[in-house]
Write a protein that holds these residues in place. Structure first.
Motif, PDB file in Angstrom:
ATOM      1  N   UNK A 163     -72.541  15.282   0.067  1.00 49.44           N
ATOM      2  CA  UNK A 163     -71.695  16.716   0.187  1.00 49.44           C
ATOM      3  C   UNK A 163     -70.630  16.594   1.439  1.00 49.44           C
ATOM      4  N   UNK A 164     -69.306  16.357   1.206  1.00 51.25           N
ATOM      5  CA  UNK A 164     -68.294  16.687   1.925  1.00 51.25           C
ATOM      6  C   UNK A 164     -68.793  15.973   3.298  1.00 51.25           C
ATOM      7  N   UNK A 165     -68.797  16.403   4.404  1.00 50.33           N
ATOM      8  CA  UNK A 165     -69.326  16.022   5.846  1.00 50.33           C
ATOM      9  C   UNK A 165     -70.405  16.050   5.891  1.00 50.33           C
ATOM     10  N   UNK A 166     -71.538  16.365   5.195  1.00 45.94           N
ATOM     11  CA  UNK A 166     -73.057  16.461   5.660  1.00 45.94           C
ATOM     12  C   UNK A 166     -73.701  15.413   6.165  1.00 45.94           C
ATOM     13  N   UNK A 167     -73.386  14.133   5.663  1.00 48.73           N
ATOM     14  CA  UNK A 167     -74.009  12.930   6.113  1.00 48.73           C
ATOM     15  C   UNK A 167     -73.340  12.659   7.458  1.00 48.73           C
ATOM     16  N   UNK A 168     -72.101  12.898   7.590  1.00 44.47           N
ATOM     17  CA  UNK A 168     -71.214  12.728   9.017  1.00 44.47           C
ATOM     18  C   UNK A 168     -71.661  13.660  10.079  1.00 44.47           C
ATOM     19  N   UNK A 169     -71.871  14.807   9.693  1.00 42.63           N
ATOM     20  CA  UNK A 169     -72.454  16.103  10.487  1.00 42.63           C
ATOM     21  C   UNK A 169     -73.792  15.369  11.082  1.00 42.63           C
TER      22      UNK A 169
END
Length: 585
Positions: free
Chosen positions: A421-427
């Motif tokens: 979901x969008x930047x969830x993993x990145x965050x």
């Protein structure tokens, strides 16, 4: 002095005539009680009572020797007691008997007899015996040989003395036997108590063994271990990982939220416990480390604020610690095998594996390749391989199905059923690794295993676009690339290079000769949508400098930047130059 035997004493009563006593002359008219002195004129009856109450044989002999002179004109020269090493003189008469030679007495033999002493007319060694066994001697001297009555009295005294010695010896033996019996009883009672204690300890230890054996037979698990330990000890049991995070708790008073120690305090606690061979008391807890093969895998502890733990508690904790070490080691080995199989599978899938074989292998490790998947490529510069991999695993652990993970150089590749979901993993990764300087590329949906290699290339392209864009950190989805989707590795590279030379060749050559950045300036200008202020800020130059550079670009390239088709071709050419060709001049 040479001892020489003389005649033996006559019996207490002669065979021809009886011994006369003073009472024999009394007439028949004498009736009524008579005084003790009259009945026992020589004091033998009183002496016998005293002799028979003595506790020591030496005292018996000394009393008898002192009474010799009460029987007549006699003197006791010396007294001896028989020992295992010969005759031993009874102390107490040394001042009166300087002439008796103890060495010669030891050679005297066992029979009564005459003994020659200086300045003594008559000296006799009276033997003290019991059932024929020699108990000792008393040497008696006189100015002349005693008459029959004197011999009777002396013989009677010696008989009483012998009887008293025998009784004293029996008492000593009985006392020793009683003491030995009491000692044996004490030892028996002690042994019985020790046996009871040992039996109780064995029963308790057996209960511990059986409890953890049942836990192992039922499949083990950390929760089962802590519950068993709590039931055995009555103290709340817990398991932490090596970083102090709670993994399992059994028993009352569980903290909520669970307190987290600082990394410094945690490492200090681990070092302190690790220096000791067994459990260590740490702030109201008994703490033991699970360290199979020297690797710290977990921490097992009992809550014991009142310090009630006994040897049984320590035994149960030690047994649980060994069970936990085996459990964690088994889990680590299974995890390592599982990860190895996962990595081998995804590596083969990225290269293009046979679908039937790949599905069978995936099913063996609990992964269904027939579902839709996405390929995710993450790049986090400057992070160790193991910490990066663990962070990715934790960030994606909330997925319904665990992703397949592998490493490709300094990048992590995931094959996951859930679209990020969008930047969830990145965050989540930025938080776990402590730095936001990273990029993630996500492919489009893959509906079959044979499409995974294509999706891998899409994720790589999305990552590459992100890393070469103005905002280099974050997540880029291939589906959002638009025009950049056709600039992928599937295109003929020679055609792309020719296209770039056609539209940017003059500018590239000019930059190479004069060490300028006209192509980069043009690329940034297009990235900013032709906005002068944004482009100048991106290039960190003044607005007038940007205008000058754009004018030089028009002159050198001989291109009209106001023409729509020219702008489109120049913008595509700068993108190909930067992303596909890596900005080569």
């Amino acid at each position: 002095m040479a001892p020489r035997p003389s005649h033996r004493l006559s019996p207490l009563v002669s065979d021809q005539e009886g011994t006369r006593h003073p009472s024999d002359t009394a007439g028949p008219e004498q009736h009524g009680p008579r005084p003790l002195a009259a009945l026992d004129p020589n004091g033998l009856l009183v002496l016998s009572h005293t002799l028979f109450t003595c506790a020591q044989q030496g005292e018996v002999v000394r009393l008898a020797m002192r009474h010799v002179s009460a029987l007549g004109p006699y003197h006791a020269e010396a007294g001896y007691l028989a020992t295992g090493h010969g005759l031993s003189r009874v102390p107490g008469q040394e001042a009166r008997t300087p002439t008796v030679d103890d060495a010669l007495m030891n050679e005297f033999g066992e029979a009564d007899g005459s003994v020659s002493l200086p300045e003594r007319s008559w000296t006799w060694a009276f033997g003290l015996r019991e059932a024929g066994a020699l108990l000792g001697f008393i040497l008696v001297s006189a100015r002349s040989e005693p008459d029959e009555q004197g011999r009777f009295l002396l013989s009677t005294l010696m008989g009483l003395t012998s009887a008293a010695l025998s009784l004293t010896a029996r008492r000593a033996t009985q006392h020793e036997n009683a003491g030995e019996l009491s000692h044996l009883r004490t030892e028996r009672d002690t042994a019985l108590r020790q046996l009871d204690t040992t039996r109780s300890e064995l029963n308790l230890q057996n209960a511990v063994h059986e409890t953890f054996a049942r836990v192992a037979a039922r499949g083990g698990g950390e929760d089962a271990l802590t519950q068993a330990l709590y039931e055995l000890t009555g103290l709340s049991a817990l398991i932490e990982d090596r970083f102090g995070n709670l993994r399992s708790w059994a028993g009352p008073d569980r903290p909520d939220p669970y307190p987290v120690r600082s990394s410094t305090d945690q490492e200090e606690m681990l070092r302190r416990v690790g220096r000791e061979p067994g459990p260590v008391k740490v702030k109201g807890r008994l703490v033991a480390l699970a360290r199979p093969r020297g690797d710290l895998l977990g921490v097992l502890a009992l809550e014991d604020p009142e310090a009630t733990a006994d040897e049984y508690t320590l035994f149960a904790l030690d047994h649980a610690q060994r069970s936990l070490a085996q459990e964690l080691m088994h889990m680590r080995e299974l995890t390592e095998v599982e990860l190895r199989l996962h990595r081998q599978l995804i590596d083969d899938l990225l290269e293009g594996a046979d679908e039937t074989n790949a599905c069978a292998r995936a099913e063996a490790v609990g992964h269904d390749l027939r579902n839709t998947h996405y390929v995710v490529v993450a790049h986090w510069p400057g992070n160790a391989a193991n910490s990066f991999t663990r962070a990715v695993e934790q960030a994606t652990a909330t997925s319904a199905a665990r992703p397949l993970i592998t490493r490709r150089g300094d990048r992590i590749v995931l094959l996951t059923e859930a679209r990020p979901e969008d930047d969830a993993v990145y965050t989540a990764l930025a938080h776990a690794l402590g730095t936001p300087d990273a990029a993630i590329g996500v492919s489009t949906r893959c509906d079959s295993p044979d499409g995974i290699p294509r999706c891998y290339q899409e994720a790589l392209r999305a990552l590459e676009v992100r890393q070469n864009s103005r905002q280099r950190s974050g997540t880029t989805f291939f589906a959002d690339l638009g025009l950049y989707r056709i600039l992928g590795p599937g295109n003929d590279r020679r055609e792309l290079e020719d296209f770039v030379r056609e539209w940017l060749g003059r500018l590239i050559d000019y930059d190479a000769r004069h060490d300028t950045e006209l192509v980069e300036t043009l690329s940034r200008y297009f990235d900013c949508g032709g906005n002068y202020d944004d482009a100048a800020a991106a290039l960190t130059v003044h607005r007038s400098t940007l205008r000058y550079r754009l004018q030089r670009i028009r002159e050198i390239s001989d291109r009209d930047l106001a023409d729509v088709d020219t702008r489109l071709n120049l913008q595509v050419a700068t993108r190909v130059w930067k992303i596909i060709l890596g900005g080569r001049r």
